[in-house]
Motif scaffolding. Structure first.
Motif, PDB file in Angstrom:
ATOM      1  N   PHE A  93      12.271   3.910  -1.050  1.00 49.49           N
ATOM      2  CA  PHE A  93      12.224   3.131  -2.277  1.00 49.49           C
ATOM      3  C   PHE A  93      11.182   3.726  -3.201  1.00 49.49           C
ATOM      4  O   PHE A  93      10.407   4.587  -2.813  1.00 49.49           O
ATOM      5  N   LYS A  94      11.176   3.244  -4.423  1.00 50.09           N
ATOM      6  CA  LYS A  94      10.174   3.704  -5.388  1.00 50.09           C
ATOM      7  C   LYS A  94       8.952   2.803  -5.287  1.00 50.09           C
ATOM      8  O   LYS A  94       9.062   1.597  -5.428  1.00 50.09           O
ATOM      9  N   ARG A  95       7.814   3.418  -5.050  1.00 43.73           N
ATOM     10  CA  ARG A  95       6.557   2.710  -4.860  1.00 43.73           C
ATOM     11  C   ARG A  95       5.997   2.264  -6.205  1.00 43.73           C
ATOM     12  O   ARG A  95       6.195   2.911  -7.212  1.00 43.73           O
ATOM     13  N   GLY A  96       5.274   1.151  -6.215  1.00 43.31           N
ATOM     14  CA  GLY A  96       4.591   0.703  -7.422  1.00 43.31           C
ATOM     15  C   GLY A  96       5.279  -0.451  -8.103  1.00 43.31           C
ATOM     16  O   GLY A  96       6.379  -0.871  -7.745  1.00 43.31           O
ATOM     17  N   SER A 109       3.695   3.857   2.297  1.00 45.01           N
ATOM     18  CA  SER A 109       3.545   2.776   1.323  1.00 45.01           C
ATOM     19  C   SER A 109       2.718   1.640   1.902  1.00 45.01           C
ATOM     20  O   SER A 109       2.375   1.643   3.081  1.00 45.01           O
ATOM     21  N   ARG A 110       2.452   0.659   1.052  1.00 42.71           N
ATOM     22  CA  ARG A 110       1.806  -0.578   1.484  1.00 42.71           C
ATOM     23  C   ARG A 110       2.837  -1.719   1.526  1.00 42.71           C
ATOM     24  O   ARG A 110       2.475  -2.884   1.559  1.00 42.71           O
ATOM     25  N   SER A 111       4.091  -1.392   1.541  1.00 36.92           N
ATOM     26  CA  SER A 111       5.142  -2.397   1.548  1.00 36.92           C
ATOM     27  C   SER A 111       5.020  -3.312   2.766  1.00 36.92           C
ATOM     28  O   SER A 111       4.779  -2.836   3.878  1.00 36.92           O
ATOM     29  N   PRO A 112       5.221  -4.613   2.577  1.00 37.99           N
ATOM     30  CA  PRO A 112       5.216  -5.515   3.726  1.00 37.99           C
ATOM     31  C   PRO A 112       6.517  -5.440   4.523  1.00 37.99           C
ATOM     32  O   PRO A 112       6.595  -5.969   5.624  1.00 37.99           O
ATOM     33  N   HIS A 113       7.504  -4.771   4.000  1.00 37.59           N
ATOM     34  CA  HIS A 113       8.814  -4.687   4.657  1.00 37.59           C
ATOM     35  C   HIS A 113       8.828  -3.514   5.627  1.00 37.59           C
ATOM     36  O   HIS A 113       9.313  -2.430   5.324  1.00 37.59           O
ATOM     37  N   SER A 116       7.225  -2.943  12.206  1.00 39.49           N
ATOM     38  CA  SER A 116       6.209  -3.470  13.117  1.00 39.49           C
ATOM     39  C   SER A 116       5.745  -4.870  12.728  1.00 39.49           C
ATOM     40  O   SER A 116       5.228  -5.596  13.560  1.00 39.49           O
ATOM     41  N   ARG A 117       5.893  -5.227  11.470  1.00 43.93           N
ATOM     42  CA  ARG A 117       5.458  -6.511  10.922  1.00 43.93           C
ATOM     43  C   ARG A 117       3.948  -6.718  11.019  1.00 43.93           C
ATOM     44  O   ARG A 117       3.459  -7.826  10.884  1.00 43.93           O
ATOM     45  N   ILE A 118       3.199  -5.661  11.279  1.00 39.89           N
ATOM     46  CA  ILE A 118       1.746  -5.767  11.345  1.00 39.89           C
ATOM     47  C   ILE A 118       1.156  -5.241  10.055  1.00 39.89           C
ATOM     48  O   ILE A 118       1.549  -4.192   9.563  1.00 39.89           O
ATOM     49  N   ALA A 119       0.202  -5.995   9.499  1.00 39.22           N
ATOM     50  CA  ALA A 119      -0.447  -5.606   8.253  1.00 39.22           C
ATOM     51  C   ALA A 119      -1.956  -5.634   8.424  1.00 39.22           C
ATOM     52  O   ALA A 119      -2.484  -6.363   9.266  1.00 39.22           O
TER      53      ALA A 119
END
Length: 155
Positions: A93-96, A109-113, A116-119
């Motif tokens: 995907f396109k970041r930002g 990326s920093r995407s939550p999707h 692992s579902r770990i952030a």
């Protein structure tokens, strides 16, 4: 009436919701993770309040208070939490903001999707009150389970 869902890769029926939607296609856990057994991780609390000023309250379970000794002396902490509302992933995907940035995959990326579902978020510790901590800069949803808190390096 429940509609049966089949994995887009192995074509087997997916039971108990053990799947992600990857690029809008259902993929079962076995195809995504292989034969790896899941690990047991227990939450230590949850994110209860996110204010518009960027301050968040994290409520730890009362039995965790014994591990908070001198936590208030730290300026920065790392919050490890579980992305409990995620069930879809886009591989590229396109970041930002506005999706007009560099095209990347989830791990760039920093995407939550993410599968692992770990952030992880490095945040400023504002104050400690009983078994609650107040932080600024947490990138999370309310009610997200908190998995760990660690002393962070200065950003």
């Amino acid at each position: 009436m429940n509609k049966k869902i089949y994995c887009s890769e192995c074509k087997k029926e997916i039971k108990n919701g053990h799947s992600f939607f990857i690029d809008a296609q259902p993929v079962c856990y076995k195809c995504l993770f292989g034969k790896v057994e899941p690990v047991m991780i227990y939450p230590i609390g949850k994110i209860n309040k996110i204010n518009t000023d960027g301050t968040s309250r994290i409520d730890l379970f009362p039995y965790q208070q014994r591990f908070m000794y001198k936590l208030e002396e730290e300026k920065w902490v790392t919050i490890v939490y579980y992305l409990h509302e995620v069930n879809s992933i886009k591989t590229v995907f396109k970041r930002g903001m506005g999706s007009n940035g560099k095209e990347v995959g989830v791990f760039a990326s920093r995407s939550p999707h993410r599968s692992s579902r770990i952030a992880v978020s490095n945040v400023e510790l504002i104050r400690v009150c009983n078994s609650s901590i107040y932080v600024k800069g947490l990138d999370a949803y309310e009610n997200s389970p908190v998995l760990d808190i660690k002393k962070a390096k200065k950003p």
